[in-house]
Motif scaffolding. Sequence first.
Motif, short mmCIF file in Angstrom:
data_model
loop_
_atom_site.label_atom_id
_atom_site.label_comp_id
_atom_site.label_asym_id
_atom_site.label_seq_id
_atom_site.Cartn_x
_atom_site.Cartn_y
_atom_site.Cartn_z
N ASN A 12 42.80 54.86 76.42
CA ASN A 12 41.62 55.67 76.72
C ASN A 12 40.65 55.67 75.55
OD1 ASN A 12 42.64 56.22 79.21
ND2 ASN A 12 42.94 58.40 78.87
N HIS A 13 41.18 55.73 74.35
CA HIS A 13 40.35 55.68 73.16
C HIS A 13 39.58 54.36 73.12
CE1 HIS A 13 39.11 56.33 69.02
NE2 HIS A 13 39.61 55.16 68.71
N LEU A 14 40.26 53.28 73.38
CA LEU A 14 39.65 51.96 73.37
C LEU A 14 38.56 51.85 74.44
CD1 LEU A 14 39.76 49.19 72.02
CD2 LEU A 14 41.48 48.54 73.69
N LEU A 15 38.83 52.33 75.64
CA LEU A 15 37.83 52.31 76.71
C LEU A 15 36.57 53.07 76.31
CD1 LEU A 15 40.06 52.96 79.86
CD2 LEU A 15 38.86 50.84 79.29
N ILE A 16 36.76 54.22 75.70
CA ILE A 16 35.61 55.04 75.28
C ILE A 16 34.84 54.35 74.15
CG2 ILE A 16 34.95 57.21 74.15
CD1 ILE A 16 37.33 58.50 75.76
N MET A 17 35.55 53.81 73.18
CA MET A 17 34.88 53.17 72.04
C MET A 17 34.08 51.94 72.50
SD MET A 17 35.31 54.89 69.34
CE MET A 17 35.56 56.47 70.08
N ARG A 41 43.09 54.81 84.53
CA ARG A 41 42.36 54.46 85.75
C ARG A 41 41.24 55.47 86.05
NH1 ARG A 41 45.61 51.91 90.44
NH2 ARG A 41 45.70 50.42 88.75
N GLN A 42 41.53 56.75 85.89
CA GLN A 42 40.51 57.78 86.13
C GLN A 42 39.35 57.62 85.16
OE1 GLN A 42 43.35 61.00 85.70
NE2 GLN A 42 42.77 61.78 87.73
N LEU A 43 39.67 57.40 83.89
CA LEU A 43 38.64 57.24 82.88
C LEU A 43 37.80 56.00 83.15
CD1 LEU A 43 37.29 58.28 80.32
CD2 LEU A 43 39.00 56.99 79.01
N GLU A 44 38.43 54.91 83.54
CA GLU A 44 37.69 53.68 83.86
C GLU A 44 36.68 53.94 84.98
OE1 GLU A 44 40.52 49.85 83.05
OE2 GLU A 44 41.06 51.13 84.74
N ILE A 46 35.30 56.82 85.85
CA ILE A 46 34.25 57.71 85.37
C ILE A 46 33.26 56.96 84.47
CG2 ILE A 46 33.82 59.66 83.82
CD1 ILE A 46 36.46 60.81 85.02
N LEU A 47 33.78 56.18 83.54
CA LEU A 47 32.91 55.43 82.64
C LEU A 47 32.06 54.42 83.41
CD1 LEU A 47 35.26 54.82 79.59
CD2 LEU A 47 33.31 56.37 79.70
N LYS A 48 32.67 53.74 84.35
CA LYS A 48 31.93 52.76 85.14
C LYS A 48 30.81 53.45 85.93
CE LYS A 48 32.47 48.95 88.34
NZ LYS A 48 31.53 48.12 87.67
N HIS A 49 31.11 54.58 86.51
CA HIS A 49 30.12 55.30 87.31
C HIS A 49 28.96 55.79 86.45
CE1 HIS A 49 28.44 57.85 90.42
NE2 HIS A 49 28.42 58.83 89.54
N TRP A 50 29.25 56.42 85.32
CA TRP A 50 28.20 57.05 84.52
C TRP A 50 27.49 56.10 83.57
CZ3 TRP A 50 26.12 61.21 86.19
CH2 TRP A 50 26.88 62.09 86.94
N ILE A 51 28.20 55.14 83.02
CA ILE A 51 27.59 54.26 82.03
C ILE A 51 26.77 53.17 82.71
CG2 ILE A 51 28.10 52.58 80.21
CD1 ILE A 51 30.27 54.50 79.27
N ASP A 52 27.13 52.77 83.91
CA ASP A 52 26.37 51.75 84.63
C ASP A 52 25.03 52.26 85.14
OD1 ASP A 52 28.29 49.89 84.17
OD2 ASP A 52 29.16 49.94 86.18
N ARG A 53 24.79 53.54 85.06
CA ARG A 53 23.54 54.11 85.55
C ARG A 53 22.39 53.75 84.68
NH1 ARG A 53 23.96 59.85 88.28
NH2 ARG A 53 24.95 59.10 90.13
#
Length: 53
Positions: A12-17, A41-44, A46-53
């Motif tokens: 999760n840390h790596l995904l966020i960084m 999986r949940q974090l992926e 969320i990140l995909k949804h919000w960061i792709d905007r």
Amino acid sequence: MTPLVTQISWMNHLLIMLGCKTDDEREFYILLCIKENYSKRQLEMILKHWIDR
């Protein structure tokens, strides 16, 4: 007080960084991940949804 990085999984840390552009954004997602106890999986999703905007 324990450092934030020790309160979430390494993955999760790596995904966020890798997925966030600013330190403020990284801190937000780390705190959210701790509060909601997100899995990788949940974090992926969320990140995909919000960061792709």
